[in-house]
Write a protein that holds these residues in place. Structure first.
Motif, PDB file in Angstrom:
ATOM      1  N   THR A 175       0.874  -1.170   0.000  1.00 49.98           N
ATOM      2  CA  THR A 175       0.000   0.000   0.000  1.00 49.98           C
ATOM      3  C   THR A 175       0.909   1.216   0.000  1.00 49.98           C
ATOM      4  N   VAL A 176       0.702   2.075  -0.982  1.00 50.93           N
ATOM      5  CA  VAL A 176       1.553   3.259  -1.142  1.00 50.93           C
ATOM      6  C   VAL A 176       0.683   4.506  -0.976  1.00 50.93           C
ATOM      7  N   LYS A 177       1.240   5.644  -1.281  1.00 49.98           N
ATOM      8  CA  LYS A 177       0.589   6.944  -1.093  1.00 49.98           C
ATOM      9  C   LYS A 177      -0.856   6.945  -1.602  1.00 49.98           C
ATOM     10  N   HIS A 178      -1.719   7.603  -0.848  1.00 45.22           N
ATOM     11  CA  HIS A 178      -3.141   7.745  -1.167  1.00 45.22           C
ATOM     12  C   HIS A 178      -3.872   6.402  -1.167  1.00 45.22           C
ATOM     13  N   GLY A 179      -3.319   5.405  -0.474  1.00 48.14           N
ATOM     14  CA  GLY A 179      -3.982   4.120  -0.335  1.00 48.14           C
ATOM     15  C   GLY A 179      -3.945   3.221  -1.562  1.00 48.14           C
ATOM     16  N   HIS A 180      -3.190   3.612  -2.584  1.00 49.86           N
ATOM     17  CA  HIS A 180      -3.065   2.763  -3.773  1.00 49.86           C
ATOM     18  C   HIS A 180      -2.305   1.499  -3.422  1.00 49.86           C
ATOM     19  N   GLN A 181      -2.642   0.412  -4.078  1.00 45.64           N
ATOM     20  CA  GLN A 181      -1.903  -0.829  -3.894  1.00 45.64           C
ATOM     21  C   GLN A 181      -1.184  -1.163  -5.187  1.00 45.64           C
ATOM     22  N   VAL A 182       0.022  -1.702  -5.043  1.00 44.81           N
ATOM     23  CA  VAL A 182       0.841  -2.032  -6.200  1.00 44.81           C
ATOM     24  C   VAL A 182       1.594  -3.326  -5.906  1.00 44.81           C
ATOM     25  N   GLU A 183       1.792  -4.124  -6.960  1.00 40.58           N
ATOM     26  CA  GLU A 183       2.571  -5.351  -6.830  1.00 40.58           C
ATOM     27  C   GLU A 183       4.023  -5.029  -7.181  1.00 40.58           C
ATOM     28  N   VAL A 184       4.923  -5.303  -6.244  1.00 39.63           N
ATOM     29  CA  VAL A 184       6.345  -5.012  -6.449  1.00 39.63           C
ATOM     30  C   VAL A 184       7.184  -6.211  -6.049  1.00 39.63           C
ATOM     31  N   MET A 185       8.408  -6.216  -6.542  1.00 34.83           N
ATOM     32  CA  MET A 185       9.358  -7.238  -6.141  1.00 34.83           C
ATOM     33  C   MET A 185      10.751  -6.627  -6.053  1.00 34.83           C
ATOM     34  N   ASN A 186      11.535  -7.148  -5.153  1.00 36.00           N
ATOM     35  CA  ASN A 186      12.938  -6.758  -5.053  1.00 36.00           C
ATOM     36  C   ASN A 186      13.677  -7.434  -6.200  1.00 36.00           C
ATOM     37  N   VAL A 187      14.642  -6.732  -6.767  1.00 36.54           N
ATOM     38  CA  VAL A 187      15.447  -7.328  -7.825  1.00 36.54           C
ATOM     39  C   VAL A 187      16.915  -7.058  -7.517  1.00 36.54           C
ATOM     40  N   ASN A 188      17.749  -8.034  -7.817  1.00 41.22           N
ATOM     41  CA  ASN A 188      19.176  -7.937  -7.518  1.00 41.22           C
ATOM     42  C   ASN A 188      19.958  -8.525  -8.682  1.00 41.22           C
ATOM     43  N   ARG A 189      21.155  -8.031  -8.844  1.00 42.30           N
ATOM     44  CA  ARG A 189      22.086  -8.580  -9.835  1.00 42.30           C
ATOM     45  C   ARG A 189      23.494  -8.469  -9.233  1.00 42.30           C
ATOM     46  N   HIS A 190      24.139  -9.595  -9.055  1.00 45.52           N
ATOM     47  CA  HIS A 190      25.534  -9.631  -8.560  1.00 45.52           C
ATOM     48  C   HIS A 190      25.726  -8.782  -7.316  1.00 45.52           C
ATOM     49  N   ASP A 191      24.795  -8.856  -6.372  1.00 47.46           N
ATOM     50  CA  ASP A 191      24.867  -8.127  -5.101  1.00 47.46           C
ATOM     51  C   ASP A 191      24.960  -6.613  -5.260  1.00 47.46           C
ATOM     52  N   LEU A 192      24.433  -6.072  -6.354  1.00 46.83           N
ATOM     53  CA  LEU A 192      24.412  -4.627  -6.535  1.00 46.83           C
ATOM     54  C   LEU A 192      23.204  -4.004  -5.838  1.00 46.83           C
ATOM     55  N   GLY A 193      22.202  -4.802  -5.535  1.00 48.64           N
ATOM     56  CA  GLY A 193      21.044  -4.341  -4.782  1.00 48.64           C
ATOM     57  C   GLY A 193      20.919  -5.153  -3.518  1.00 48.64           C
TER      58      GLY A 193
END
Length: 196
Positions: A175-193
């Motif tokens: 749940t983000v600003k103004h009560g909107h909902q969004v589907e998200v995922m963490n993404v990583n590449r070679h430990d850069l994230g």
């Protein structure tokens, strides 16, 4: 306002938008703030150039201690994730540090959505629309050193690369600003994230 239509229409009509924010920027001394923004801009330009993106492939919208790159071509939208990780690498292995010797940290969000480009006060053009708004909302829930990717971007631009190039975390509803909902995922590449 006019819809931006001089470039090829991205997949599904959704342009990629990469939002970024420098962490703890406001606590830096004034001289470090000026240097930090200058280096961030330089690192962004180097990342875009490294991935062979020209000024016709993207638009930059500054926003305080960060900003948004809107990729206005199919090629640019597909390379947005690569630009993000090139930027992560420059922040993680910087050629500049603050006067205290600390590295900058950045949080990022990558989304694909509908945008408009039109004339703006004091500038040639600016980007508006649901795509920018949702990117900002996703950015608000990212943590330092994290790249959060919306399910929309992943579905449109990562399906062919998902298993070989990136480590994608599970999809989570946020749940983000103004009560909107969004589907998200963490993404990583070679430990850069952040790790998934």
């Amino acid at each position: 306002m006019e819809t931006y239509d001089t470039q090829p229409t991205p997949v599904g009509g959704a342009y990629a938008i990469l939002g970024m924010d420098l962490v703890a920027f406001s606590v830096l001394p004034d001289d470090d703030q000026v240097e930090a923004i200058g280096n961030l801009y330089r690192w962004i330009q180097e990342a875009l150039s490294y991935h062979s993106l020209s000024e016709t492939d993207y638009r930059w919208s500054p926003a305080g201690d960060g900003g948004y790159i809107t990729f206005v071509s199919t090629t640019g939208s597909a390379k947005a994730i690569d630009v993000a990780f090139s930027l992560c690498e420059k922040v993680k292995r910087p050629d500049w540090k603050t006067s205290s010797g600390e590295k900058l940290q950045i949080q990022m969000a990558l989304h694909a959505g509908v945008i408009q480009e039109g004339r703006d006060f004091g500038r040639d053009t600016n980007i508006w629309g649901h795509g920018i708004n949702m990117t900002a909302r996703i950015l608000s829930v990212a943590v330092p050193s994290q790249l959060l990717v919306s399910k929309q971007y992943a579905d449109l631009y990562l399906d062919n690369r998902r298993h070989s190039d990136f480590t994608l975390g599970d999809v989570h509803w946020r749940t983000v600003k103004h009560g909107h909902q969004v589907e998200v995922m963490n993404v990583n590449r070679h430990d850069l994230g952040l790790g998934a």
